[in-house]
Design an enzyme around this catalytic site. Structure first.
Site, PDB file in Angstrom:
ATOM      1  N   HIS A 101       0.867  -1.182   0.000  1.00 52.08           N
ATOM      2  CA  HIS A 101       0.000   0.000   0.000  1.00 52.08           C
ATOM      3  C   HIS A 101       0.908   1.238   0.000  1.00 52.08           C
ATOM      4  O   HIS A 101       2.023   1.184   0.537  1.00 52.08           O
ATOM      5  CB  HIS A 101      -0.818  -0.059   1.305  1.00 52.08           C
ATOM      6  CG  HIS A 101      -1.896   0.956   1.440  1.00 52.08           C
ATOM      7  ND1 HIS A 101      -1.649   2.262   1.808  1.00 52.08           N
ATOM      8  CD2 HIS A 101      -3.236   0.861   1.321  1.00 52.08           C
ATOM      9  CE1 HIS A 101      -2.798   2.918   1.899  1.00 52.08           C
ATOM     10  NE2 HIS A 101      -3.783   2.095   1.600  1.00 52.08           N
TER      11      HIS A 101
ATOM     12  N   ASP B 227       3.056  -4.481   8.084  1.00 50.31           N
ATOM     13  CA  ASP B 227       1.831  -3.699   7.938  1.00 50.31           C
ATOM     14  C   ASP B 227       0.679  -4.701   8.057  1.00 50.31           C
ATOM     15  O   ASP B 227       0.417  -5.475   7.132  1.00 50.31           O
ATOM     16  CB  ASP B 227       1.858  -3.009   6.570  1.00 50.31           C
ATOM     17  CG  ASP B 227       0.502  -2.419   6.193  1.00 50.31           C
ATOM     18  OD1 ASP B 227      -0.480  -2.606   6.935  1.00 50.31           O
ATOM     19  OD2 ASP B 227       0.438  -1.780   5.121  1.00 50.31           O
TER      20      ASP B 227
ATOM     21  N   GLN C 106      -4.559  -5.281   6.982  1.00 49.92           N
ATOM     22  CA  GLN C 106      -5.541  -6.211   6.419  1.00 49.92           C
ATOM     23  C   GLN C 106      -5.526  -7.577   7.089  1.00 49.92           C
ATOM     24  O   GLN C 106      -6.358  -8.418   6.791  1.00 49.92           O
ATOM     25  CB  GLN C 106      -5.299  -6.399   4.909  1.00 49.92           C
ATOM     26  CG  GLN C 106      -5.518  -5.156   4.085  1.00 49.92           C
ATOM     27  CD  GLN C 106      -6.962  -4.678   4.110  1.00 49.92           C
ATOM     28  OE1 GLN C 106      -7.900  -5.453   4.320  1.00 49.92           O
ATOM     29  NE2 GLN C 106      -7.160  -3.381   3.906  1.00 49.92           N
TER      30      GLN C 106
ATOM     31  N   LYS D 273     -10.559  -0.998  10.455  1.00 50.75           N
ATOM     32  CA  LYS D 273     -10.664  -2.219   9.640  1.00 50.75           C
ATOM     33  C   LYS D 273     -10.980  -3.432  10.502  1.00 50.75           C
ATOM     34  O   LYS D 273     -11.100  -4.542  10.009  1.00 50.75           O
ATOM     35  CB  LYS D 273      -9.374  -2.439   8.864  1.00 50.75           C
ATOM     36  CG  LYS D 273      -9.110  -1.292   7.872  1.00 50.75           C
ATOM     37  CD  LYS D 273      -8.002  -1.607   6.918  1.00 50.75           C
ATOM     38  CE  LYS D 273      -7.425  -0.377   6.252  1.00 50.75           C
ATOM     39  NZ  LYS D 273      -8.167   0.052   5.076  1.00 50.75           N
TER      40      LYS D 273
ATOM     41  N   CYS E 176      -4.779   2.334  -3.584  1.00 53.11           N
ATOM     42  CA  CYS E 176      -3.524   2.878  -2.999  1.00 53.11           C
ATOM     43  C   CYS E 176      -2.345   1.963  -3.262  1.00 53.11           C
ATOM     44  O   CYS E 176      -1.432   1.842  -2.424  1.00 53.11           O
ATOM     45  CB  CYS E 176      -3.665   3.142  -1.499  1.00 53.11           C
ATOM     46  SG  CYS E 176      -4.802   4.462  -1.127  1.00 53.11           S
TER      47      CYS E 176
HETATM   48  N1  PMP Z   1      -1.834  -0.780   4.655  1.00 54.21           N
HETATM   49  C1  PMP Z   1      -2.793  -1.540   4.131  1.00 54.21           C
HETATM   50  C2  PMP Z   1      -2.467  -2.925   3.660  1.00 54.21           C
HETATM   51  C3  PMP Z   1      -4.094  -1.035   4.041  1.00 54.21           C
HETATM   52  O1  PMP Z   1      -5.070  -1.783   3.519  1.00 54.21           O
HETATM   53  C4  PMP Z   1      -4.367   0.279   4.502  1.00 54.21           C
HETATM   54  C5  PMP Z   1      -5.757   0.877   4.383  1.00 54.21           C
HETATM   55  N2  PMP Z   1      -6.355   0.700   3.135  1.00 54.21           N
HETATM   56  C6  PMP Z   1      -3.323   1.002   5.051  1.00 54.21           C
HETATM   57  C7  PMP Z   1      -2.074   0.448   5.121  1.00 54.21           C
HETATM   58  C8  PMP Z   1      -3.531   2.383   5.572  1.00 54.21           C
HETATM   59  O2  PMP Z   1      -4.392   2.378   6.666  1.00 54.21           O
HETATM   60  P1  PMP Z   1      -4.963   3.730   7.270  1.00 54.21           P
HETATM   61  O3  PMP Z   1      -5.510   4.499   6.098  1.00 54.21           O
HETATM   62  O4  PMP Z   1      -6.005   3.296   8.220  1.00 54.21           O
HETATM   63  O5  PMP Z   1      -3.815   4.433   7.917  1.00 54.21           O
END
Ligand code: PMP
Length: 408
Positions: free
Chosen positions: A125, A202, A205, A228, A366
């Site tokens: 991401h 990270d 997910q 999430k 993203c």
């Molecule tokens: N890493 C991953 C794998 C994600 O799916 C997301 C959210 N889509 C993020 C980071 C970023 O999370 P946040 O926007 O809650 O900071």
């Protein structure tokens, strides 16, 4: 024997009981944000109706109660991910904030510099790419990217070749938000540790779907977001090993993160407060802990088993539709199906699905470099949560078939 009854779970989620464009809402955008059960809303309401006060350093009862509830939330997170110490749990505003905390403090620490390497994967991401690019720009370190294979898994051979003693940090996701791939992080961590590299996972997910035990994993950092895991937005967690965080400098300055301030010199607080400058999201932490309790009451294994059933049902049915291409064909996946129909634009597909009441996410998720790897600008993505039902999967499939016909 897995047991989870999504129909009874749905009673906890009032938002799901509504129509969109005259059709029952089928919410399949859980990888972006999952919905919030009454129990979590009740925790927020209870906080504001009974104990709202700023935490720490106050003589009055409400402040003591708010402090206790906030620290109890930290214990809940610590137990859930099995950190060795509660003070290894830092509250942040989310995964992005947690990763930026690590990249900024590592930049400031001087532990990474010219000649050093940071390794990420092609599945990341943007929030696990850009902070490391920024670190490399500041420090002169080099960013290397583990390639992604056609099935959406990371190329472990290429990773092994990439590892040498210049690698100071490996930062990868546990589960890909764009394809659903579950990365073999145990192997990734062990290989990095053989070269004494730090490892950040990270877990944005993974946390909604998998049991995570940071001591067993042996990673140095693990980040996730409240929104999430059936909790609120604006709150998240960085787990960091005490022995590493203690050697990193503070990042944001302000109240709470200090021991003593004079105009000449400031001394800093101990963990976790060293990294929690300013008034935190007190209610958010409490509500996120309620969300963790909610998931544990359902059982993480039960949630995973149920979601896998939905994923398999949807994947099998999608594969029978002409012109469908699924991105990420590795069997090691969690709760995400990314797909396209022919050469149709994902946004058009998303709009048609919305007209039929089905909420999907469309676009690059993203993950622009990952989309470029597959030669596309985006996909349509369905993602499942504990409250989704097999009937909803069938409605989703019917809607995809109709959309496909309408797109021609
Ligand atoms: N890493 C991953 C794998 C994600 O799916 C997301 C959210 N889509 C993020 C980071 C970023 O999370 P946040 O926007 O809650 O900071």
């Amino acid at each position: 024997m897995p047991h989870l009854d999504p129909n009874s779970i749905r009673a906890d989620f009032p938002i799901l009981d509504q129509e969109i464009n005259g059709r029952p809402l089928v919410y399949l955008d859980n990888a972006a944000t999952s919905q919030t059960p009454r129990q979590v809303m009740e925790a927020s309401r209870d906080y504001y109706s009974r104990i709202n006060a700023n935490i720490h350093r106050a003589a009055h009862k409400l402040a003591r109660e708010a402090t206790l509830a906030h620290e109890a939330a930290r214990s809940t997170v610590s137990r859930h991910m099995n950190s060795r110490h509660e003070h290894e749990i830092i509250f942040t505003s989310g995964t992005t904030d947690a990763i930026n905390l690590v990249s900024n403090t590592l930049s400031l620490s001087g532990k990474i510099g010219r000649g050093d390497t940071v390794v990420i994967s092609g599945l990341e991401h943007h929030s696990n790419i850009v902070p490391w690019q920024m670190l490399c720009e500041r420090t002169g370190a080099t960013l290397k990217v583990i390639p992604v294979l056609d099935d959406g898994s990371v190329d472990m051979e290429a990773y092994a070749d990439m590892l040498d003693d210049s690698v100071r940090l490996v930062a990868v996701n546990h589960v890909s938000n764009a394809l659903g791939t579950i990365n073999p992080i145990e192997e990734i961590i062990a290989a990095a540790k053989a070269h004494e590299a730090l490892v950040l996972i990270d877990g944005a997910q993974a946390m909604p779907h998998l049991n995570v035990d940071v001591q067993q994993l042996g990673c140095d950092f693990y980040a996730f977001s409240g929104h999430k895991i059936y909790g609120p937005t604006g709150i998240g967690v960085l787990f960091g090993k005490e022995e590493i965080l203690d050697t990193l400098p503070p990042w944001r300055g302000g109240g709470e993160m200090i021991k003593e301030v004079t105009f000449e010199h400031t001394t800093y607080n101990d963990l976790p407060f060293k990294y929690e400058a300013g008034t935190p999201d007190i209610e958010g932490a409490i509500a996120m802990a309620a969300a963790i309790d909610y998931m544990n009451a359902l059982g993480m294994e039960n949630i995973a088993a149920h979601e896998n059933t939905l994923q398999e049902r949807a994947t099998a049915a999608l594969q029978d539709i002409d012109g469908i291409r699924i991105y990420g064909t590795t069997p090691n996946k969690a709760s995400v199906i990314s797909f396209s129909i022919g050469s149709h634009h994902h946004y058009d597909l998303g709009m048609l699905m919305d007209q039929m009441g089905v909420a999907l996410r469309t676009g690059h998720h993203c993950c622009q470099p990952l989309m470029a790897r597959f030669g596309i600008t985006g996909t349509a993505r369905a993602s499942f949560a504990a409250y989704n039902t097999e009937e909803e999967v069938d409605l989703f499939i019917e809607a995809v078939k109709k959309a496909s016909m309408m797109l021609g």
